[in-house]
Motif scaffolding. Structure first.
Motif, PDB file in Angstrom:
ATOM      1  N   LEU A  42       0.858  -1.193   0.000  1.00 46.00           N
ATOM      2  CA  LEU A  42       0.000   0.000   0.000  1.00 46.00           C
ATOM      3  C   LEU A  42       0.890   1.237   0.000  1.00 46.00           C
ATOM      4  N   VAL A 116       9.308 -12.537  11.862  1.00 47.33           N
ATOM      5  CA  VAL A 116      10.081 -12.348  13.090  1.00 47.33           C
ATOM      6  C   VAL A 116       9.120 -11.850  14.166  1.00 47.33           C
ATOM      7  N   THR A 134      10.722  -3.100   9.626  1.00 45.36           N
ATOM      8  CA  THR A 134       9.410  -3.730   9.426  1.00 45.36           C
ATOM      9  C   THR A 134       8.346  -2.730   8.969  1.00 45.36           C
ATOM     10  N   LEU A 260      14.984   1.680  10.964  1.00 42.14           N
ATOM     11  CA  LEU A 260      14.999   2.277   9.620  1.00 42.14           C
ATOM     12  C   LEU A 260      13.585   2.593   9.121  1.00 42.14           C
ATOM     13  N   GLY A 261      13.520   3.380   8.056  1.00 36.16           N
ATOM     14  CA  GLY A 261      12.262   3.609   7.333  1.00 36.16           C
ATOM     15  C   GLY A 261      11.145   4.091   8.243  1.00 36.16           C
TER      16      GLY A 261
END
Ligand SMILES: Cc1cc2nc3c(=O)[nH]c(=O)nc-3n(C[C@H](O)[C@H](O)[C@H](O)COP(=O)(O)OP(=O)(O)OC[C@H]3O[C@@H](n4cnc5c(N)ncnc54)[C@H](O)[C@@H]3O)c2cc1C
Length: 351
Positions: A42, A116, A134, A260-261
């Motif tokens: 998405l 995970v 994630t 991250l991200g």
């Protein structure tokens, strides 16, 4: 088994950018990814000029549908301005596929279909640096705060880009602003029109928690948006993501890992820079790891880089939600197109 090479949880843009950067330096990072194959996440699909530069620096060459203008709609009002540089309408399937391919080509490993659940067990049993990528999903024990009583959620549909739809949208990224949310509309390289909404949860509740009913209602209430939604029917797949913590930034590291991200900064999606931040964070964290910079220091430094784009985008998003915010933004864009150029540039992450 002990691993000394880094483990990256999540093979989206952030995780892949880290994997490529580490692998190019001779390390053997391992990506753990829950989905069995690359999907089409998405996303609004807008890839900025800056994001393209980062992709190129990672060795990934892609071209999307050219996007040269920003167009805003609020009720019957509309305004348009050129972007500072052309962007691209690019499906996440194309971008994520190319990134994974590049990571593997450079020497990264990937295990797919691995969910995970416990980050501690990954780091402790294997003793390697862990990069948390994630994205929109939080891991137990590492949740991002949910402070907003009426959180934002994302909805996305893709419609075949008929000639009529192509003529309507053209080479613009469109923002249709309505009460408690907005829709981003653009054409993509895969022959679809991507229609992606960020709305408040209470708006969905008013539509009986029925995303299709909400989309029909918005199309009926907003004529320009309705024109773009002509091909929407009961067969159209609707993707959704809940609890998007727009404006949140991770400024410290209490757990000894690189976040991250979307796990380190969530820029309101009307800026179209989330992928850019994800790629930049992966690249930057990997370089820090290689240079021996501790996660806490890196997290603090990277939070500085995201301060301006996330702050400005959050301000614009909040303004768009005010009762007359959409109209004011439309009038401002019409009166001062150079302001839009400035804002579009200032909401990019610096390289
Ligand atoms: C409504 C909306 C519209 C947007 N539009 C745009 C736009 O037009 N342009 C733009 O640049 N950005 C946009 N964004 C932002 C962009 O989608 C994100 O910033 C970007 O996806 C972040 O990349 P990421 O790698 O951090 O996370 P993701 O892309 O979410 O990738 C995370 C990966 O981790 C995997 N994963 C998750 N949990 C686990 C687990 N437990 N174990 C193993 N694997 C796991 C997932 O399967 C996924 O592959 C938008 C966001 C929203 C909500």
């Amino acid at each position: 088994m002990r691993r000394t090479d880094p483990i990256i949880v999540g093979a989206g843009p952030a995780g892949c950018a880290a994997a490529i950067t580490l692998a190019l330096d001779g390390r053997k990072p391992l990506l753990l990814e829950r989905s069995a194959e690359v999907g089409d996440a998405l996303c609004g699909g807008f890839v900025s000029w800056r994001t393209m530069e980062t992709l190129q620096s990672l060795g990934v060459e892609l071209t999307g549908h050219p996007i040269t203008h920003l167009r805003i709609f609020a009720g019957q009002k509309r305004a348009s301005a050129p972007l500072p540089q052309p962007g691209h309408g690019l499906s996440r399937h194309a971008m994520d596929s190319a990134l994974v391919k590049r990571a593997v080509h450079c020497g990264a490993g990937i295990e797919r279909g691995v969910v995970v659940r416990d980050l501690k067990s990954v780091s402790l049993t294997q003793g390697a640096a862990v990069l948390l990528a994630t994205g929109k999903q939080d891991l137990k024990g590492h949740e991002r705060p949910r402070l907003d009583p009426d959180p934002a959620l994302g909805l996305r549909i893709r419609l075949p880009a008929s000639p009529a739809l192509r003529a309507l949208i053209g080479d613009s990224i469109e923002l249709h602003i309505f009460r408690k949310g907005y829709a981003g509309v653009e054409l993509q390289e895969d022959g679809t029109a991507n229609i992606c909404l960020a709305v408040r949860k209470s708006l969905l509740a008013q539509a009986g928690r029925n995303p299709a009913a909400l989309l029909h209602q918005l199309a009926a209430d907003n004529p320009h948006f309705g024109d773009r939604m002509g091909g929407f029917d009961a067969r159209t797949r609707i993707d959704a993501v809940a609890n998007v913590p727009y404006g949140w930034r991770q400024t410290a590291d209490p757990h000894g890992l690189y976040r991250l991200g979307d796990q380190c900064a969530v820029i309101p999606s009307l800026a179209g820079e989330g992928n850019g931040i994800a790629l930049a964070s992966g690249q930057s964290a990997a370089r820090a790891l290689l240079a021996g910079i501790q996660p806490g220091q890196w997290q603090k430094d990277f939070a500085q880089r995201t301060r301006r784009p996330v702050g400005l985008a959050t301000g614009l998003w909040r303004m768009s939600e005010l009762p007359l915010g959409g109209r004011v933004l439309t009038q401002m864009l019409r009166a001062f197109p150079s302001l839009a150029v400035w804002a579009a540039d200032a909401t990019r992450i610096r390289r």
